[in-house]
Design a protein around this motif. Sequence first.
Motif, PDB file in Angstrom:
ATOM      1  N   ARG A  95      10.596   3.964  -1.077  1.00 14.40           N
ATOM      2  CA  ARG A  95      10.186   2.574  -0.860  1.00 14.40           C
ATOM      3  C   ARG A  95      11.314   1.764  -0.225  1.00 14.40           C
ATOM      4  O   ARG A  95      11.060   0.840   0.549  1.00 14.40           O
ATOM      5  CB  ARG A  95       9.756   1.934  -2.175  1.00 14.40           C
ATOM      6  CG  ARG A  95       8.512   2.555  -2.778  1.00 14.40           C
ATOM      7  CD  ARG A  95       8.126   1.894  -4.089  1.00 14.40           C
ATOM      8  NE  ARG A  95       7.594   0.559  -3.866  1.00 14.40           N
ATOM      9  CZ  ARG A  95       7.303  -0.297  -4.843  1.00 14.40           C
ATOM     10  NH1 ARG A  95       7.530   0.054  -6.107  1.00 14.40           N
ATOM     11  NH2 ARG A  95       6.807  -1.478  -4.570  1.00 14.40           N
ATOM     12  N   TRP A 143       6.409   2.482   6.791  1.00 15.21           N
ATOM     13  CA  TRP A 143       5.245   2.677   5.940  1.00 15.21           C
ATOM     14  C   TRP A 143       4.100   1.805   6.418  1.00 15.21           C
ATOM     15  O   TRP A 143       4.281   0.639   6.724  1.00 15.21           O
ATOM     16  CB  TRP A 143       5.568   2.319   4.492  1.00 15.21           C
ATOM     17  CG  TRP A 143       6.527   3.227   3.792  1.00 15.21           C
ATOM     18  CD1 TRP A 143       7.705   2.881   3.207  1.00 15.21           C
ATOM     19  CD2 TRP A 143       6.385   4.636   3.583  1.00 15.21           C
ATOM     20  NE1 TRP A 143       8.314   3.976   2.658  1.00 15.21           N
ATOM     21  CE2 TRP A 143       7.528   5.073   2.865  1.00 15.21           C
ATOM     22  CE3 TRP A 143       5.419   5.578   3.937  1.00 15.21           C
ATOM     23  CZ2 TRP A 143       7.716   6.403   2.501  1.00 15.21           C
ATOM     24  CZ3 TRP A 143       5.605   6.901   3.566  1.00 15.21           C
ATOM     25  CH2 TRP A 143       6.739   7.288   2.864  1.00 15.21           C
ATOM     26  N   SER A 144       2.897   2.380   6.432  1.00 16.74           N
ATOM     27  CA  SER A 144       1.698   1.582   6.655  1.00 16.74           C
ATOM     28  C   SER A 144       1.392   0.802   5.379  1.00 16.74           C
ATOM     29  O   SER A 144       1.954   1.092   4.312  1.00 16.74           O
ATOM     30  CB  SER A 144       0.510   2.483   6.997  1.00 16.74           C
ATOM     31  OG  SER A 144       0.180   3.302   5.879  1.00 16.74           O
ATOM     32  N   ARG A 145       0.524  -0.179   5.481  1.00 16.34           N
ATOM     33  CA  ARG A 145       0.140  -0.939   4.281  1.00 16.34           C
ATOM     34  C   ARG A 145      -0.485  -0.018   3.243  1.00 16.34           C
ATOM     35  O   ARG A 145      -0.207  -0.130   2.048  1.00 16.34           O
ATOM     36  CB  ARG A 145      -0.857  -2.039   4.675  1.00 16.34           C
ATOM     37  CG  ARG A 145      -1.478  -2.786   3.486  1.00 16.34           C
ATOM     38  CD  ARG A 145      -0.452  -3.555   2.691  1.00 16.34           C
ATOM     39  NE  ARG A 145      -1.020  -4.208   1.542  1.00 16.34           N
ATOM     40  CZ  ARG A 145      -1.608  -5.407   1.564  1.00 16.34           C
ATOM     41  NH1 ARG A 145      -1.708  -6.067   2.719  1.00 16.34           N
ATOM     42  NH2 ARG A 145      -2.088  -5.947   0.473  1.00 16.34           N
ATOM     43  N   GLU A 146      -1.300   0.927   3.704  1.00 16.37           N
ATOM     44  CA  GLU A 146      -1.960   1.851   2.774  1.00 16.37           C
ATOM     45  C   GLU A 146      -0.934   2.715   2.043  1.00 16.37           C
ATOM     46  O   GLU A 146      -0.996   2.868   0.818  1.00 16.37           O
ATOM     47  CB  GLU A 146      -2.936   2.739   3.532  1.00 16.37           C
ATOM     48  CG  GLU A 146      -3.697   3.717   2.649  1.00 16.37           C
ATOM     49  CD  GLU A 146      -4.604   4.642   3.436  1.00 16.37           C
ATOM     50  OE1 GLU A 146      -5.566   5.169   2.848  1.00 16.37           O
ATOM     51  OE2 GLU A 146      -4.343   4.854   4.640  1.00 16.37           O
ATOM     52  N   ALA A 148       2.279   2.134   1.595  1.00 19.58           N
ATOM     53  CA  ALA A 148       3.109   1.282   0.731  1.00 19.58           C
ATOM     54  C   ALA A 148       2.380   0.962  -0.569  1.00 19.58           C
ATOM     55  O   ALA A 148       2.983   0.965  -1.647  1.00 19.58           O
ATOM     56  CB  ALA A 148       3.491   0.006   1.471  1.00 19.58           C
ATOM     57  N   ASP A 149       1.071   0.680  -0.469  1.00 16.64           N
ATOM     58  CA  ASP A 149       0.278   0.398  -1.674  1.00 16.64           C
ATOM     59  C   ASP A 149       0.212   1.631  -2.577  1.00 16.64           C
ATOM     60  O   ASP A 149       0.267   1.512  -3.809  1.00 16.64           O
ATOM     61  CB  ASP A 149      -1.143  -0.027  -1.294  1.00 16.64           C
ATOM     62  CG  ASP A 149      -1.204  -1.446  -0.741  1.00 16.64           C
ATOM     63  OD1 ASP A 149      -0.202  -2.181  -0.897  1.00 16.64           O
ATOM     64  OD2 ASP A 149      -2.235  -1.805  -0.154  1.00 16.64           O
ATOM     65  N   LYS A 152       3.487   2.066  -4.442  1.00 21.42           N
ATOM     66  CA  LYS A 152       3.564   1.068  -5.518  1.00 21.42           C
ATOM     67  C   LYS A 152       2.694   1.488  -6.700  1.00 21.42           C
ATOM     68  O   LYS A 152       3.101   1.374  -7.869  1.00 21.42           O
ATOM     69  CB  LYS A 152       3.119  -0.296  -5.000  1.00 21.42           C
ATOM     70  CG  LYS A 152       3.228  -1.434  -6.013  1.00 21.42           C
ATOM     71  CD  LYS A 152       2.827  -2.750  -5.369  1.00 21.42           C
ATOM     72  CE  LYS A 152       3.000  -3.906  -6.367  1.00 21.42           C
ATOM     73  NZ  LYS A 152       2.147  -3.746  -7.562  1.00 21.42           N
ATOM     74  N   SER A 207      -7.640  -7.862  -0.062  1.00 30.96           N
ATOM     75  CA  SER A 207      -6.832  -7.088   0.889  1.00 30.96           C
ATOM     76  C   SER A 207      -6.472  -5.711   0.328  1.00 30.96           C
ATOM     77  O   SER A 207      -5.597  -5.045   0.840  1.00 30.96           O
ATOM     78  CB  SER A 207      -5.540  -7.855   1.235  1.00 30.96           C
ATOM     79  OG  SER A 207      -4.769  -8.073   0.063  1.00 30.96           O
ATOM     80  N   ASP A 209      -6.836  -1.694  -0.927  1.00 34.90           N
ATOM     81  CA  ASP A 209      -7.250  -0.452  -0.275  1.00 34.90           C
ATOM     82  C   ASP A 209      -8.576   0.006  -0.879  1.00 34.90           C
ATOM     83  O   ASP A 209      -8.680   0.225  -2.080  1.00 34.90           O
ATOM     84  CB  ASP A 209      -6.178   0.625  -0.460  1.00 34.90           C
ATOM     85  CG  ASP A 209      -6.604   1.937   0.168  1.00 34.90           C
ATOM     86  OD1 ASP A 209      -7.002   2.833  -0.593  1.00 34.90           O
ATOM     87  OD2 ASP A 209      -6.552   2.046   1.396  1.00 34.90           O
TER      88      ASP A 209
END
Length: 217
Positions: A95, A143-146, A148-149, A152, A207, A209
């Motif tokens: 991360r 990292w893409s948003r997906e 990164a989520d 996390k 927002s 996934d």
Amino acid sequence: VETRLAAADVPSVVEAYVDDFLVVAPAESASLAAETVEWALGTAGLAISRKKSDEVGPVGAVKVWLGIVWDLDTMEVAVEAERARRLRRRIQRARAKPPSRRRLEKLIGGLEFVAEIVRPGRAAMHGLRRALADLNAGEGGQWSREAADELKWWADVLQRPDRLRWPLPWRPRDSAATVATDASTTGFGFLWGDRGWFGAWPGDHTSGDMTLLEARA
């Protein structure tokens, strides 16, 4: 192996990691399970190393196999604490800075293994696999948003012992019920026979996934 055990009517759990196998069956079916596994592997042309083979027959109440704890008293399976700590450290580093292809492969391999226990872990891997595909294609780097989520989500789950322990996943002999689920960014619902339930997500998930929301439903 699973097909042969099912044909022999032996309730069991079969796990495999590269060339390591673990088969858990009720005490009254242990001998039949061992014979069935040996026959299935032998038929496939695979040799069994007797020197490396662990106990065949009853085992202790708690069995640790490749970082997975099998509690045969409570009939639960859990991720070993040290394995969870190692994965958390890898995630923290990832991360902070996107890893190299090799490090990402190791991270994904570790997460896929514990995803057999951590639910819905398999659904929280799509973005990471796409990130690896981008690196293999000479692309990516962030990292893409997906992804990164997903990192996390894994970081949160791996520090919660209650999410790392589940009932022993016996393979059912027959399907007893079918449950259909669905989700949106505002809520979720599921149908079991002629019964249905629905609810709203706590907080804002507009927002979020969709794969993870559907898996959580």
